[in-house]
Design a protein around this motif. Structure first.
Motif, PDB file in Angstrom:
ATOM      1  N   HIS A 154      -5.779  -3.168   0.440  1.00 41.31           N
ATOM      2  CA  HIS A 154      -5.147  -3.103  -0.884  1.00 41.31           C
ATOM      3  C   HIS A 154      -4.154  -1.941  -0.953  1.00 41.31           C
ATOM      4  O   HIS A 154      -3.068  -2.069  -1.530  1.00 41.31           O
ATOM      5  CB  HIS A 154      -6.224  -2.937  -1.950  1.00 41.31           C
ATOM      6  CG  HIS A 154      -5.706  -2.966  -3.354  1.00 41.31           C
ATOM      7  ND1 HIS A 154      -5.223  -4.100  -3.953  1.00 41.31           N
ATOM      8  CD2 HIS A 154      -5.578  -1.969  -4.278  1.00 41.31           C
ATOM      9  CE1 HIS A 154      -4.825  -3.823  -5.178  1.00 41.31           C
ATOM     10  NE2 HIS A 154      -5.026  -2.536  -5.398  1.00 41.31           N
TER      11      HIS A 154
ATOM     12  N   MET B 108      -1.130  -2.970   0.861  1.00 40.96           N
ATOM     13  CA  MET B 108      -0.411  -3.930   0.027  1.00 40.96           C
ATOM     14  C   MET B 108       0.467  -3.218  -1.000  1.00 40.96           C
ATOM     15  O   MET B 108       1.643  -3.563  -1.189  1.00 40.96           O
ATOM     16  CB  MET B 108      -1.422  -4.839  -0.683  1.00 40.96           C
ATOM     17  CG  MET B 108      -0.820  -5.823  -1.670  1.00 40.96           C
ATOM     18  SD  MET B 108      -2.093  -6.885  -2.440  1.00 40.96           S
ATOM     19  CE  MET B 108      -2.933  -5.681  -3.491  1.00 40.96           C
ATOM     20  N   LYS B 109      -0.077  -2.205  -1.656  1.00 38.87           N
ATOM     21  CA  LYS B 109       0.703  -1.492  -2.669  1.00 38.87           C
ATOM     22  C   LYS B 109       1.889  -0.762  -2.054  1.00 38.87           C
ATOM     23  O   LYS B 109       2.978  -0.725  -2.648  1.00 38.87           O
ATOM     24  CB  LYS B 109      -0.205  -0.513  -3.413  1.00 38.87           C
ATOM     25  CG  LYS B 109      -1.246  -1.181  -4.298  1.00 38.87           C
ATOM     26  CD  LYS B 109      -1.913  -0.206  -5.237  1.00 38.87           C
ATOM     27  CE  LYS B 109      -2.769   0.779  -4.487  1.00 38.87           C
ATOM     28  NZ  LYS B 109      -3.517   1.690  -5.411  1.00 38.87           N
TER      29      LYS B 109
ATOM     30  N   HIS C   2       1.381 -12.099  -5.094  1.00 36.34           N
ATOM     31  CA  HIS C   2       0.107 -12.680  -5.521  1.00 36.34           C
ATOM     32  C   HIS C   2      -0.952 -11.581  -5.603  1.00 36.34           C
ATOM     33  O   HIS C   2      -1.215 -10.899  -4.618  1.00 36.34           O
ATOM     34  CB  HIS C   2      -0.347 -13.759  -4.538  1.00 36.34           C
ATOM     35  CG  HIS C   2       0.531 -14.963  -4.524  1.00 36.34           C
ATOM     36  ND1 HIS C   2       0.570 -15.871  -5.564  1.00 36.34           N
ATOM     37  CD2 HIS C   2       1.425 -15.417  -3.600  1.00 36.34           C
ATOM     38  CE1 HIS C   2       1.439 -16.827  -5.280  1.00 36.34           C
ATOM     39  NE2 HIS C   2       1.974 -16.572  -4.102  1.00 36.34           N
ATOM     40  N   LYS C   3      -1.591 -11.459  -6.757  1.00 32.99           N
ATOM     41  CA  LYS C   3      -2.594 -10.413  -6.945  1.00 32.99           C
ATOM     42  C   LYS C   3      -3.938 -10.959  -7.412  1.00 32.99           C
ATOM     43  O   LYS C   3      -4.858 -10.199  -7.691  1.00 32.99           O
ATOM     44  CB  LYS C   3      -2.072  -9.367  -7.929  1.00 32.99           C
ATOM     45  CG  LYS C   3      -0.793  -8.682  -7.432  1.00 32.99           C
ATOM     46  CD  LYS C   3      -0.338  -7.579  -8.338  1.00 32.99           C
ATOM     47  CE  LYS C   3       0.926  -6.920  -7.780  1.00 32.99           C
ATOM     48  NZ  LYS C   3       1.416  -5.808  -8.629  1.00 32.99           N
ATOM     49  N   THR C   4      -4.047 -12.265  -7.488  1.00 28.37           N
ATOM     50  CA  THR C   4      -5.315 -12.881  -7.842  1.00 28.37           C
ATOM     51  C   THR C   4      -6.335 -12.596  -6.742  1.00 28.37           C
ATOM     52  O   THR C   4      -6.020 -12.727  -5.553  1.00 28.37           O
ATOM     53  CB  THR C   4      -5.164 -14.398  -8.016  1.00 28.37           C
ATOM     54  OG1 THR C   4      -4.165 -14.660  -8.999  1.00 28.37           O
ATOM     55  CG2 THR C   4      -6.484 -15.034  -8.442  1.00 28.37           C
ATOM     56  N   VAL C   5      -7.542 -12.220  -7.133  1.00 28.68           N
ATOM     57  CA  VAL C   5      -8.577 -11.899  -6.149  1.00 28.68           C
ATOM     58  C   VAL C   5      -8.806 -13.096  -5.226  1.00 28.68           C
ATOM     59  O   VAL C   5      -9.044 -14.213  -5.679  1.00 28.68           O
ATOM     60  CB  VAL C   5      -9.889 -11.504  -6.846  1.00 28.68           C
ATOM     61  CG1 VAL C   5     -11.000 -11.290  -5.809  1.00 28.68           C
ATOM     62  CG2 VAL C   5      -9.694 -10.254  -7.679  1.00 28.68           C
TER      63      VAL C   5
ATOM     64  N   GLU D 207      -4.517 -12.545  -2.523  1.00 32.56           N
ATOM     65  CA  GLU D 207      -3.550 -11.450  -2.479  1.00 32.56           C
ATOM     66  C   GLU D 207      -2.523 -11.673  -1.361  1.00 32.56           C
ATOM     67  O   GLU D 207      -2.883 -12.058  -0.243  1.00 32.56           O
ATOM     68  CB  GLU D 207      -4.261 -10.124  -2.252  1.00 32.56           C
ATOM     69  CG  GLU D 207      -5.163  -9.692  -3.398  1.00 32.56           C
ATOM     70  CD  GLU D 207      -6.579 -10.191  -3.286  1.00 32.56           C
ATOM     71  OE1 GLU D 207      -7.441  -9.696  -4.029  1.00 32.56           O
ATOM     72  OE2 GLU D 207      -6.821 -11.090  -2.453  1.00 32.56           O
TER      73      GLU D 207
ATOM     74  N   LYS E 188      -0.359 -12.524   3.931  1.00 31.30           N
ATOM     75  CA  LYS E 188      -1.645 -12.646   3.263  1.00 31.30           C
ATOM     76  C   LYS E 188      -2.519 -11.452   3.628  1.00 31.30           C
ATOM     77  O   LYS E 188      -2.606 -11.066   4.792  1.00 31.30           O
ATOM     78  CB  LYS E 188      -2.352 -13.952   3.648  1.00 31.30           C
ATOM     79  CG  LYS E 188      -1.691 -15.202   3.080  1.00 31.30           C
ATOM     80  CD  LYS E 188      -2.509 -16.432   3.395  1.00 31.30           C
ATOM     81  CE  LYS E 188      -1.901 -17.664   2.754  1.00 31.30           C
ATOM     82  NZ  LYS E 188      -1.928 -17.626   1.277  1.00 31.30           N
ATOM     83  N   TYR E 189      -3.150 -10.880   2.612  1.00 31.52           N
ATOM     84  CA  TYR E 189      -4.094  -9.782   2.817  1.00 31.52           C
ATOM     85  C   TYR E 189      -5.505 -10.350   2.750  1.00 31.52           C
ATOM     86  O   TYR E 189      -5.866 -10.993   1.752  1.00 31.52           O
ATOM     87  CB  TYR E 189      -3.930  -8.718   1.731  1.00 31.52           C
ATOM     88  CG  TYR E 189      -2.527  -8.193   1.582  1.00 31.52           C
ATOM     89  CD1 TYR E 189      -2.040  -7.201   2.433  1.00 31.52           C
ATOM     90  CD2 TYR E 189      -1.680  -8.676   0.585  1.00 31.52           C
ATOM     91  CE1 TYR E 189      -0.760  -6.697   2.292  1.00 31.52           C
ATOM     92  CE2 TYR E 189      -0.390  -8.184   0.434  1.00 31.52           C
ATOM     93  CZ  TYR E 189       0.062  -7.203   1.292  1.00 31.52           C
ATOM     94  OH  TYR E 189       1.335  -6.713   1.147  1.00 31.52           O
TER      95      TYR E 189
END
Length: 477
Positions: free
Chosen positions: A93, A96-97, A117-120, A123, A134-135
């Motif tokens: 995360h 990602m930021k 995309h930040k939906t659990v 991401e 994709k994370y």
């Protein structure tokens, strides 16, 4: 340490460096070196190294290498899907930021992004042309069903077979794919994949033949060993500035010499050597099991009805990280010795209370704890709570204990009840030199050997003289 395929003719690394700079990410010289070598290309344009491993101590800036490689893959390299994973999702995360901030700060890149995309569970970053980053968190099932041009394993010092089996095959269907592994020094049995990659590098260096598909880059020192003579020049001192500089390419950029060396006082020699100087603990591969005592020899000594007769000895040991501890018991049985793991649980907080109850119930001959081992920190509290003097073997006695245990197996004078923790420890156990003898190797092995060390010391304790404690009047009948 460095090994590189010998087929590289060009590199896309400079493109990654330039793109990162345009997004505001200025890379250090060592980071540029990693990208240059890791993104080298063959004459046909495919990657010279389909696998790239970067093993560097913490806080040197490996995250920037990941960010530059991701930006290149999304915006220049034409990679349709990139998967980025770490042992803990909070690490992913944070990455990602940082990547999002770099993109947001560069209008030429931001306009190509369709959505962050930040939906659990979903991401990632999606571009207008369909390319994706994709994370994902690592697990037995994460990544299954994806097809990736590039898979990046951050924190690869915590990377085992479950995650590898789920994520690595995602790139098999892509002709020109890459796997990137980035982490710090190995931390024992959790570092299975890092150990394999490092072994491949060592094999190539020993043979003089480069690994055909791996670019491996490691910053570390070769620490002095117990058997080193005074004045040894083949190994490195952990307290020297030269060692710090050799293992940390980020010194001068984001690490300061004086502050970094002060960490040795805070962390102790072992943790400092691992976290700041790259001295890792790497497990052996599964094919190297049962190296010291053969499985058949050990299993043949199992006797379900065996149990200690008469007085017993208890011993305590723990893993180097103190994340697991074991209490073992030894006693006489049918002319030989019975050994058994009484308790084997996570952490250290439970040990003293459990020992107190066992001491009151069984009134053992003595308790044995190696003062120089991870459980040595418990000795003072044990003595206070139990009202006894804990027996602690000297260095030569540690070797004697291991030798006695080994010989007892050889002459079939030891029995056990075939407990999985003890069998697992023996399967992964290795020797470490101790003078002209040997002892059980705590570090660099693939398993928790605290059950094995505990039963070894308990057996040894049956033959030592025990110092009487308490008021002399209490011993008068």
């Amino acid at each position: 340490m460095l090994t590189l395929p010998d087929v590289a003719l060009s590199s896309a690394g400079q493109e990654a460096v330039d793109l990162a700079a345009s997004a505001g990410l200025k890379l250090d010289s060592w980071q540029r070196f990693v990208l240059d070598k890791g993104m080298s290309e063959r004459a046909d344009g495919n990657w010279a190294a389909p696998e790239v491993c970067v093993n560097v101590p913490r806080q040197n800036g490996k995250g920037a290498v990941i960010e530059a490689r991701v930006l290149w893959g999304l915006f220049i390299g034409g990679e349709k899907q990139i998967l980025l994973s770490a042992h803990e999702f909070k690490t992913t995360h944070n990455t990602m930021k940082r990547i999002e901030r770099l993109i947001e700060g560069c209008p030429d890149l931001r306009k190509r992004v369709k959505q962050f995309h930040k939906t659990v569970g979903r991401e990632g970053i999606e571009l207008h042309d369909g390319r994706e980053l994709k994370y994902i968190a690592r697990s037995r099932g994460s990544g299954r069903g994806f097809t990736a041009d590039c898979v990046i394993f951050d924190e690869c010092m915590i990377l085992g077979d479950d995650a590898m089996s789920a994520l690595a095959p995602t790139s098999d269907a892509v002709e020109n794919s890459q796997l990137w592994y980035l982490g710090s020094a190995g931390i024992g049995h959790l570092s299975q994949q890092m150990a394999r990659l490092r072994k491949r590098c060592l094999t190539s260096l020993e043979s003089g033949v480069p690994d055909p598909v791996l670019a491996y880059m490691e910053w570390s020192i070769n620490q002095h060993r117990a058997e080193c003579m005074p004045g040894c020049t083949e190994h490195d001192d952990i307290d020297s500035v030269q060692s710090l500089l050799r293992a940390n390419p980020g010194v001068g950029y984001r690490l300061q010499v004086e502050k970094s060396m002060q960490r040795r006082l805070t962390m102790g020699d072992h943790l400092y050597a691992r976290e700041r100087l790259g001295v890792g603990e790497y497990p052996s591969d599964e094919a190297d099991t049962w190296q010291v005592i053969g499985e058949d020899a050990w299993r043949s000594l199992a006797a379900a009805e065996s149990a200690p007769e008469g007085e017993v000895v208890f011993a305590i040991d723990a893993t180097p990280e103190q994340d697991y501890a074991a209490i073992a018991v030894a006693g006489r049985w049918r002319g030989g010795t019975h050994v058994e793991v009484a308790h084997h649980q996570p952490g250290m907080g439970w040990v003293v209370a459990k020992a107190k109850r066992m001491h009151e119930e069984h009134k053992p001959r003595c308790w044995v704890v190696d003062a120089g081992g991870p459980a040595g920190a418990l000795i003072q509290e044990l003595e206070e709570e139990l009202g006894i003097k804990v027996v602690s073997p000297k260095m030569r006695e540690v070797a004697q204990a291991a030798g006695q245990f080994f010989n007892a197996v050889a002459d079939q004078s030891i029995s056990h009840i075939d407990q999985p923790p003890l069998a697992t420890a023996l399967a992964g156990a290795q020797k470490r030199p101790l003078g002209e003898a040997w002892a059980w190797a705590r570090r660099g092995v693939s398993v928790d050997i605290s059950p094995l060390v505990a039963v070894t010391n308990a057996k040894w304790g049956l033959g030592v003289e025990v110092e009487e404690t308490g008021d002399v009047v209490d011993n008068v009948w």
